[in-house]
Design an enzyme around this catalytic site. Structure first.
Site, short mmCIF file in Angstrom:
data_model
loop_
_atom_site.label_atom_id
_atom_site.label_comp_id
_atom_site.label_asym_id
_atom_site.label_seq_id
_atom_site.Cartn_x
_atom_site.Cartn_y
_atom_site.Cartn_z
N LEU A 48 35.72 2.89 -87.31
CA LEU A 48 35.76 2.88 -85.85
C LEU A 48 37.18 2.51 -85.44
CD1 LEU A 48 32.51 0.89 -84.91
CD2 LEU A 48 32.84 3.36 -84.72
N ASP A 49 37.63 3.01 -84.29
CA ASP A 49 38.93 2.59 -83.76
C ASP A 49 38.93 1.08 -83.51
OD1 ASP A 49 39.58 5.28 -83.71
OD2 ASP A 49 39.24 5.51 -81.55
N ARG A 50 40.10 0.52 -83.52
CA ARG A 50 40.23 -0.93 -83.32
C ARG A 50 39.49 -1.41 -82.07
NH1 ARG A 50 46.07 -3.12 -81.86
NH2 ARG A 50 45.49 -1.92 -80.01
N THR A 101 37.12 0.12 -80.37
CA THR A 101 35.75 0.60 -80.24
C THR A 101 34.85 -0.39 -80.97
OG1 THR A 101 36.40 2.92 -80.11
CG2 THR A 101 34.14 2.47 -80.80
N ARG A 129 37.20 10.37 -77.98
CA ARG A 129 38.19 10.17 -76.92
C ARG A 129 38.94 11.47 -76.62
NH1 ARG A 129 41.35 5.23 -79.41
NH2 ARG A 129 42.45 5.24 -77.41
#
Length: 299
Positions: free
Chosen positions: A134-136, A138, A235
């Site tokens: 996961l993105d930082r 998110t 995104r």
């Protein structure tokens, strides 16, 4: 692997091999070759190719060096909530702001370090056991393996779309359709190297399904399911159809509804347990910051 690029010309006796088969020897294993291809570090005659690409005599295959293995952590990772765990695997609820594994600029305080000693599996010891990312900024659910064979099985489930990842996102505006599928290749943006985009020289297939959960005065809460797992996929895709994720500083507008990050939460994982065969359905409620932003948006 060395810190310089690897340049190989396909000899006659290896003509007709798949790209990952050809690179298995030079890179040490087929898994390492596939990892390099999937991480966009391989070019054939100057173009990105899939692992199944058949190569021909005389083709020039170039492999960019991998990022250096980060130094050992000097501090433990963050405390984490674990909504499901057994002797084979665990599902962790990652807070926003936590990086999944060490990288340049984030040597410590990562999810991988918080899970060290509890999980295993995969080619890279510095992100052992972790199946997806996961993105930082998110938040939400990730699955990790405690045994190498479980890690392989979970990766197979993910590749075959049998590990279902469902996200909640608040997006700007209201999509015209109640449900939809966005199928548009994604790669590094041509002009801004910090961004990923459908406007790219190195596209990789990406598919995102969405369903509007509720509409608000100037926004919509949507449920999103991924078929692929490209960097920043949700995104990029939502911005591409004119409905960027609320609060997204890179692809939309920062600060919406008091947000300090994008409104994106991995709230549900469903899959069949690779050892027991038990159906698992793990859910995570919206964190306080996203719940507050939803309320401000009229939800």
């Amino acid at each position: 692997m060395s810190t310089s690029s690897l340049r190989l010309t396909v000899p006659p006796e290896q003509s007709g091999l798949r790209l990952d088969q050809f690179l298995a020897g030079p890179l040490g294993s087929r898994a390492s070759a596939q990892s390099a291809i999937e991480n966009d570090r391989v070019r054939v005659n100057g173009r990105a190719r899939r692992k199944r690409q058949v190569i021909q005599e005389g083709d020039l295959v170039e492999v960019e060096p991998a990022a250096p293995t980060p130094a050992p952590a000097e501090a433990p990772g963050p405390e984490l909530r674990v909504p499901y765990e057994d002797e084979h695997l665990l599902v962790v609820d990652k807070p926003a702001g936590v990086v999944v594994h060490p990288a340049r600029g984030h040597p410590t305080g990562t999810l991988a370090q918080a899970l060290a000693g509890r999980v295993t599996g995969g080619e890279e010891s510095w992100r052992a056991g972790i199946v997806h990312r996961l993105d930082r900024d998110t938040s939400g659910l990730l699955v990790a393996a405690k045994e190498p064979h479980v890690h392989r099985a979970l990766k197979s489930l993910l590749a075959n779309r049998q590990l279902r990842r469902e996200y909640l996102a608040l997006v700007d505006g209201r999509p015209a359709a109640r449900t939809g599928t966005i199928e548009a290749p994604i790669g590094r943006d041509r002009r801004n190297r910090l961004k990923f985009s459908i406007d790219t020289d190195h596209p990789r297939a990406a598919r995102t399904h969405f369903e509007v959960d509720s509409t608000l005065p100037d926004a919509a809460l949507v449920r999103i399911v991924l078929d692929t797992g490209r960097t920043h996929q949700i995104r990029v895709h939502m911005a591409a159809i004119g409905h960027p994720v609320a609060g997204d500083p890179l692809y939309g507008f920062a600060g919406r509804y008091g947000l300090q990050r994008q409104f994106l939460h991995a709230h549900r994982l469903t899959f069949e347990h690779p050892v027991t065969g038990q159906p698992l359905d793990v859910r995570s409620p919206l964190p306080d910051d996203l719940a507050s932003a939803l309320k401000r948006a009229g939800g």
